[in-house]
Enzyme design. Structure first.
Site, PDB file in Angstrom:
ATOM      1  N   ARG A 287       0.989  -1.069   0.057  1.00 42.34           N
ATOM      2  CA  ARG A 287      -0.175   0.064   0.100  1.00 42.34           C
ATOM      3  C   ARG A 287       0.970   1.384  -0.066  1.00 42.34           C
ATOM      4  O   ARG A 287       1.464   1.500   1.116  1.00 42.34           O
ATOM      5  CB  ARG A 287      -0.871  -0.086   1.169  1.00 42.34           C
ATOM      6  CG  ARG A 287      -1.627   1.238   1.474  1.00 42.34           C
ATOM      7  CD  ARG A 287      -2.713   1.074   2.477  1.00 42.34           C
ATOM      8  NE  ARG A 287      -2.403   0.590   3.635  1.00 42.34           N
ATOM      9  CZ  ARG A 287      -1.739   1.446   4.735  1.00 42.34           C
ATOM     10  NH1 ARG A 287      -1.402   2.591   4.503  1.00 42.34           N
ATOM     11  NH2 ARG A 287      -1.547   0.774   5.852  1.00 42.34           N
ATOM     12  N   HIS A 291      -3.827   4.164   4.774  1.00 45.10           N
ATOM     13  CA  HIS A 291      -4.673   3.229   4.580  1.00 45.10           C
ATOM     14  C   HIS A 291      -6.013   3.601   4.027  1.00 45.10           C
ATOM     15  O   HIS A 291      -6.990   3.121   3.353  1.00 45.10           O
ATOM     16  CB  HIS A 291      -5.021   2.632   6.009  1.00 45.10           C
ATOM     17  CG  HIS A 291      -6.182   1.634   6.140  1.00 45.10           C
ATOM     18  ND1 HIS A 291      -6.101   0.318   5.949  1.00 45.10           N
ATOM     19  CD2 HIS A 291      -7.442   1.734   6.856  1.00 45.10           C
ATOM     20  CE1 HIS A 291      -7.175  -0.233   5.947  1.00 45.10           C
ATOM     21  NE2 HIS A 291      -7.908   0.735   6.768  1.00 45.10           N
ATOM     22  N   TYR A 300       3.874   5.396  11.420  1.00 48.80           N
ATOM     23  CA  TYR A 300       4.333   4.079  11.540  1.00 48.80           C
ATOM     24  C   TYR A 300       5.247   3.356  10.784  1.00 48.80           C
ATOM     25  O   TYR A 300       5.588   2.337  10.868  1.00 48.80           O
ATOM     26  CB  TYR A 300       2.934   3.127  11.950  1.00 48.80           C
ATOM     27  CG  TYR A 300       2.162   3.353  10.697  1.00 48.80           C
ATOM     28  CD1 TYR A 300       2.043   2.392   9.676  1.00 48.80           C
ATOM     29  CD2 TYR A 300       0.886   3.999  10.885  1.00 48.80           C
ATOM     30  CE1 TYR A 300       1.254   2.509   8.514  1.00 48.80           C
ATOM     31  CE2 TYR A 300      -0.053   4.053   9.699  1.00 48.80           C
ATOM     32  CZ  TYR A 300       0.077   3.208   8.809  1.00 48.80           C
ATOM     33  OH  TYR A 300      -0.736   3.314   7.630  1.00 48.80           O
TER      34      TYR A 300
END
Length: 394
Positions: A287, A291, A300
């Site tokens: 990805r 998200h 993160y």
């Protein structure tokens, strides 16, 4: 790897799964016998075609026109996905889940399906929707809040988007069990992510599909991150190996290789149509963006990880192959660029022409005969909305 139905074809050697980001140290999951997970790949990141004895036959005879078609699908899908992200940032959509980086996984698998196959998506399968003939504007209507999906699932054999994580795999399994009982010559494919693989619904669908030999393909897009949790927090083994415990084959394919995905998905769908039961396909991809537009991936994961995957870009690798094989010229790419800009404009205009969503529609049809708690919540929301008017707001 053995299955109760068939022996899984061997897979070509793959690449290392683990990477390290500056925001979080990622550990590599324990490998069986100290080996890396196997990976089917027909097209390298450099755009070079590699042979695979087991899967080449599933893309044998593919024409330059078909290759250009796959490239076109990926480019246009990326374009309207980018437009949707921009529209959300401008306040035209409430939310958007981008597929950036996953175009090959979706277009390759989507183009492997037949018209009579049935597809059960999550909420990110914009490329698969494109392959099934769903207009991009219909996808955006749901994210604007003006419809509950925007298309008739039976007109495209493409179910409405599913927001509840993993539940669509049970729906697909039940549908596939019905297909088998009807004796139909078709298959079902269910999409889910690496995070959803930890859901009980997915495990239950694996059990039922195996026991009833349902003609279903479970297509996991392992994009490395379940929001902020890395894949190794989901499984101690590569996801495709989970199929062994349920008694059916699993295979990992390079999810950024559209030819590899096309071949593996065709193989899995043919197994299903031939009465050989379910298959788990793990498309190993990434990805590239957030998200959803409410997420901040910089919290993160580090830039190094994304940069490493940018070098594996699915669109760039197919373009390199097309150019090296003289299957496409600059005229083709220029025309496609113009077509993609026209698509972006059409989607933008379609969304801006949509009505503003009814703020109170969420309270309707929750219960057939109404409910006291819903009535209370509606009243609270009405008071909240009125408070803006009292302050001179909109």
């Amino acid at each position: 790897m053995e299955s109760t139905a068939a022996r899984t074809p061997r897979r070509s050697a793959g690449s290392k799964a683990g990477t390290t980001g500056t925001k979080r140290t990622r550990t590599t999951a324990k490998k069986d016998a100290g080996t890396e997970p196997q990976l089917v790949q027909l097209l390298t990141p450099e755009g070079k075609r590699v042979k695979n004895a087991e899967y080449d036959k599933y893309v044998a005879g593919i024409t330059p026109e078909e290759l250009r078609g796959l490239y076109r699908d990926m480019v246009l899908t990326r374009r309207f996905d980018a437009e949707a992200t921009s529209l959300q940032r401008q306040g035209e959509l409430g939310l958007w889940a981008s597929l950036l980086g996953q175009e090959a996984a979706q277009i390759g698998s989507g183009r492997a399906t037949r018209e009579d196959d049935y597809v059960f998506p999550t909420y990110r399968e914009h490329g698969v929707a494109w392959c099934r003939g769903v207009d991009p504007a219909n996808l955006l209507g749901m994210f604007r809040g003006v419809n509950n999906g925007g298309w008739d699932p039976n007109s495209n054999n493409f179910q409405l988007y599913t927001i509840v994580i993993g539940s669509q795999t049970l729906h697909a399994t039940g549908y596939a069990m019905g297909v088998a009982k009807d004796g139909a010559d078709s298959a079902v494919i269910a999409y889910f992510g690496d995070g959803a693989s930890s859901q009980g619904d997915v495990a239950e669908s694996f059990t039922f599909s195996a026991v009833y030999n349902a003609p279903v393909v479970f297509f996991c897009q392992n994009n490395q991150w379940a929001i902020s949790e890395p894949t190794e927090k989901q499984s101690r083994v590569p996801i495709y190996q989970r199929a062994q415990g349920f008694g059916f084959p699993g295979v990992r394919v390079d999810g950024n290789d559209v030819l590899g995905v096309l071949a593996v998905t065709r193989w899995a769908l043919e197994r299903a149509r031939g009465g050989e039961g379910p298959t788990l396909v793990e498309a190993f991809t990434y990805r590239m963006g957030a998200h959803t537009t409410s997420d901040d991936p910089t919290r993160y994961r580090g830039d190094e990880e994304r940069q490493a995957w940018e070098a594996k870009d699915p669109i760039l690798r197919l373009r390199r192959y097309l150019e090296a094989s003289n299957h496409a010229d600059e005229g083709f790419f220029a025309e496609l660029e113009a077509e993609s800009e026209a698509l972006g404009k059409r989607v933008r205009e379609a969304v801006r022409a949509m009505p503003d969503p009814d703020h109170f529609a969420i309270f309707e049809n929750a219960y057939a005969d109404g409910h006291a708690l819903v009535d209370e919540e509606r009243a609270q929301f009405a008071a909240y909305q009125a408070s803006f008017a009292d302050e001179g707001g909109n």
